[in-house]
Design a protein around this motif. Structure first.
Motif, PDB file in Angstrom:
ATOM      1  N   HIS A   1       0.852  -1.180   0.000  1.00  0.00           N
ATOM      2  CA  HIS A   1       0.000   0.000   0.000  1.00  0.00           C
ATOM      3  C   HIS A   1       0.891   1.234   0.000  1.00  0.00           C
ATOM      4  CE1 HIS A   1      -3.743  -2.227   0.879  1.00  0.00           C
ATOM      5  NE2 HIS A   1      -2.943  -3.032   1.565  1.00  0.00           N
ATOM      6  N   GLN A   2       0.332   2.345  -0.369  1.00  0.00           N
ATOM      7  CA  GLN A   2       1.078   3.597  -0.363  1.00  0.00           C
ATOM      8  C   GLN A   2       0.325   4.611   0.488  1.00  0.00           C
ATOM      9  OE1 GLN A   2       2.078   5.180  -4.211  1.00  0.00           O
ATOM     10  NE2 GLN A   2       3.745   6.415  -3.418  1.00  0.00           N
ATOM     11  N   TYR A   3       0.984   5.085   1.533  1.00  0.00           N
ATOM     12  CA  TYR A   3       0.439   6.105   2.406  1.00  0.00           C
ATOM     13  C   TYR A   3       1.530   7.141   2.679  1.00  0.00           C
ATOM     14  CZ  TYR A   3      -3.145   2.599   3.437  1.00  0.00           C
ATOM     15  OH  TYR A   3      -4.142   1.667   3.333  1.00  0.00           O
ATOM     16  N   TYR A   4       1.129   8.378   2.783  1.00  0.00           N
ATOM     17  CA  TYR A   4       2.061   9.448   3.141  1.00  0.00           C
ATOM     18  C   TYR A   4       3.280   9.478   2.208  1.00  0.00           C
ATOM     19  CZ  TYR A   4      -0.667   8.650   7.371  1.00  0.00           C
ATOM     20  OH  TYR A   4      -1.696   8.436   8.257  1.00  0.00           O
ATOM     21  N   GLY A   5       3.079   9.094   0.933  1.00  0.00           N
ATOM     22  CA  GLY A   5       4.185   9.088  -0.013  1.00  0.00           C
ATOM     23  C   GLY A   5       5.200   7.989   0.238  1.00  0.00           C
ATOM     24  N   GLU A   6       4.828   6.955   0.970  1.00  0.00           N
ATOM     25  CA  GLU A   6       5.736   5.873   1.356  1.00  0.00           C
ATOM     26  C   GLU A   6       5.091   4.528   1.042  1.00  0.00           C
ATOM     27  OE1 GLU A   6       8.641   4.352   2.027  1.00  0.00           O
ATOM     28  OE2 GLU A   6       9.053   5.737   3.684  1.00  0.00           O
ATOM     29  N   TYR A   7       5.896   3.551   0.635  1.00  0.00           N
ATOM     30  CA  TYR A   7       5.395   2.205   0.405  1.00  0.00           C
ATOM     31  C   TYR A   7       5.320   1.459   1.739  1.00  0.00           C
ATOM     32  CZ  TYR A   7       6.315   3.135  -4.510  1.00  0.00           C
ATOM     33  OH  TYR A   7       6.318   3.689  -5.763  1.00  0.00           O
ATOM     34  N   TYR A   8       4.187   0.824   1.985  1.00  0.00           N
ATOM     35  CA  TYR A   8       3.980   0.052   3.212  1.00  0.00           C
ATOM     36  C   TYR A   8       3.914  -1.434   2.874  1.00  0.00           C
ATOM     37  CZ  TYR A   8       3.065   3.880   6.489  1.00  0.00           C
ATOM     38  OH  TYR A   8       3.187   4.960   7.324  1.00  0.00           O
ATOM     39  N   VAL A   9       4.519  -2.257   3.724  1.00  0.00           N
ATOM     40  CA  VAL A   9       4.540  -3.704   3.516  1.00  0.00           C
ATOM     41  C   VAL A   9       4.143  -4.392   4.819  1.00  0.00           C
ATOM     42  CG1 VAL A   9       6.316  -3.605   1.725  1.00  0.00           C
ATOM     43  CG2 VAL A   9       6.991  -3.800   4.123  1.00  0.00           C
ATOM     44  N   PRO A  10       3.608  -5.631   4.740  1.00  0.00           N
ATOM     45  CA  PRO A  10       3.240  -6.359   5.966  1.00  0.00           C
ATOM     46  C   PRO A  10       4.484  -6.759   6.749  1.00  0.00           C
ATOM     47  CG  PRO A  10       2.941  -7.746   4.027  1.00  0.00           C
ATOM     48  CD  PRO A  10       3.272  -6.380   3.519  1.00  0.00           C
ATOM     49  N   GLY A  11       4.680  -6.153   7.910  1.00  0.00           N
ATOM     50  CA  GLY A  11       5.938  -6.279   8.633  1.00  0.00           C
ATOM     51  C   GLY A  11       6.321  -7.701   8.991  1.00  0.00           C
ATOM     52  N   ALA A  12       5.428  -8.442   9.643  1.00  0.00           N
ATOM     53  CA  ALA A  12       5.766  -9.787  10.103  1.00  0.00           C
ATOM     54  C   ALA A  12       6.089 -10.710   8.935  1.00  0.00           C
ATOM     55  CB  ALA A  12       4.614 -10.352  10.933  1.00  0.00           C
ATOM     56  N   GLU A  13       5.321 -10.615   7.849  1.00  0.00           N
ATOM     57  CA  GLU A  13       5.524 -11.484   6.703  1.00  0.00           C
ATOM     58  C   GLU A  13       6.857 -11.193   6.014  1.00  0.00           C
ATOM     59  OE1 GLU A  13       4.290 -14.464   3.838  1.00  0.00           O
ATOM     60  OE2 GLU A  13       3.980 -14.005   5.954  1.00  0.00           O
ATOM     61  N   ILE A  14       7.206  -9.924   5.875  1.00  0.00           N
ATOM     62  CA  ILE A  14       8.476  -9.577   5.227  1.00  0.00           C
ATOM     63  C   ILE A  14       9.647 -10.086   6.059  1.00  0.00           C
ATOM     64  CG2 ILE A  14       9.929  -7.668   4.450  1.00  0.00           C
ATOM     65  CD1 ILE A  14       7.383  -8.243   2.779  1.00  0.00           C
TER      66      ILE A  14
END
Length: 423
Positions: A124-137
């Protein structure tokens, strides 16, 4: 003219169309509201990498989507062995840790792995930043992932680690946010205080009529050091004490920036190679350490170029950082115009702001440098490569290690910025 029946039929169709549009708008509004609730940002997130708080971008919240915590991708970049690279032309970005990596395709919500498999991994993209699922990564690229929810405040604290952490996550949070957990009420509460900070004593009521009343005692709370980046620089290397310095750095797991004298490098080429091989950085510190030869920009630049050619011949590596023998302010021929000329040719001037006084014994030198770490949010420490250097460095690193949750040590590679007193 249109007949009455035709007009009535048109009005009926228009009414039905308006009704449908209203329903669609209501449904869309419901979806938006639901989406906002599902994608709610967790308030006041506490984000950590190893023992360090992620304060550089603390304005970015954690995003909670279907009870999965999404983290900003650049948080992973704070770990020394992790890289985050964006390829805008290909609409992809990659997170790498050693031989493991994940390449995210922003157009398809699929990610590629080293074994060439593709898996559905939505970003996802929020606040101009790419977000990823933390635990899974973290699971996929062999990083540690820890998550604790405060039973007191309800805050969520998340930490990603690469195995180089010093404290357990609970210990770290107790040090930084004592109110994150319920207060301990056991008899050994004062012994479990991880910061060893004595609590304030309860107030004592003064009673002039009682001879048994103890005098009122007040204890000022001990101040705590705040987050800071520390640059440890060793001058006049290499020399016969360089091995001891490198041993101490290795003992504590830190690196330093060694400012090299050209003549010394010729005398101790094997130690110069060890400095680079250990992970420490090298900077230029003139060929002979003779300030009398550095009278103007031409002589300074000629000396820098000569030493850099020497480094290239000895270790196949050059440097772009330079320090004058006693700091740039000590040279009468050095001014802001001279600095700009060096900048134009690719060199950055790095002075220092923390050192021990000349002639100080080892305990005094350690005390003076630690005071400098308290005084400057970005301490640039200067230690000479001499017989006391290893002992001084050990005392300083003991302090830094004890405060590793707020003290980060970096080498001046790459040059994040230029520290020059002249500037």
């Amino acid at each position: 003219m249109l007949s009455t029946n035709v007009v009535i039929e048109m009005k009926s169709k228009l009414a039905r169309l308006i009704s449908v549009l209203v329903c669609v708008c209501i449904m869309a509004g419901t979806v938006v509201i639901t989406r906002i609730k599902l994608n709610g940002a967790v308030e006041n997130p506490l984000l950590y990498f190893n023992d360090r708080a992620w304060t550089e971008q603390e304005r970015l919240p954690i995003i909670d989507i279907y009870n999965i915590h999404y983290l900003p991708a650049t948080l992973f970049h704070q770990l020394p062995d992790v890289r985050v690279t964006t390829y805008k032309n290909f609409k992809t970005f990659m997170i790498e840790h050693g031989d493991l990596w994940i390449s995210f395709d922003l157009l398809s919500d699929f990610a590629a792995m080293p074994d060439r498999t593709r898996m559905y991994l939505k970003t996802h993209q929020y606040y101009g930043e790419y977000y990823v699922p933390g635990a899974e990564i973290c699971r996929l690229i062999d990083l540690g992932y820890e998550e604790i929810k405060s039973p007191v405040t309800g805050e969520v604290a998340i930490r990603i680690t690469d195995g180089n952490e010093t404290y357990t996550f609970e210990e770290l949070l107790r040090r930084k946010y004592p109110d994150f957990f319920p207060p301990e009420t056991t008899e050994t509460e004062s012994e479990s205080d991880t910061d060893n900070i004595p609590p304030n004593p309860p107030p004592v009521t003064s009673n002039d009529d009682s001879t048994d009343t103890e005098p009122i005692v007040t204890t000022e709370p001990i101040p705590q050091i705040t987050d800071r980046t520390i640059y440890i620089t060793i001058e006049d290397s290499p020399g016969k004490y360089t091995s001891e310095i490198l041993d101490v750095l290795g003992e504590f797991g830190y690196n330093a920036t060694f400012f090299i004298i050209g003549e010394n490098a010729l005398e101790y080429p094997q130690l110069l190679a060890r400095i680079v091989g250990s992970g420490s950085a090298v900077g230029l510190h003139t060929m002979t350490h003779d300030s009398a030869l550095l009278t103007d920009v031409d002589s300074i630049f000629a000396d820098i170029e000569a030493e850099n050619e020497l480094l290239g011949a000895l270790i196949k590596q050059k440097s772009h950082i330079w320090r004058a023998p006693e700091g740039s302010w000590s040279l009468s021929g050095f001014d802001r115009l001279c600095e700009l000329e060096l900048n134009h040719n690719g060199y950055l001037v790095w002075d220092y702001n923390v050192e021990a006084r000349a002639g100080a014994d080892v305990p005094s030198a350690i005390e003076q440098i630690i005071k400098g770490i308290w005084d400057f949010t970005t301490p640039v420490i200067r230690i000479h490569d001499n017989e006391d250097a290893a002992d001084i460095l050990r005392g300083v690193l003991e302090f830094i290690s004890e405060n590793s949750d707020v003290c980060e040590v970096r080498t001046i590679v790459p040059a994040y910025y230029e520290y020059s007193v002249i500037s």
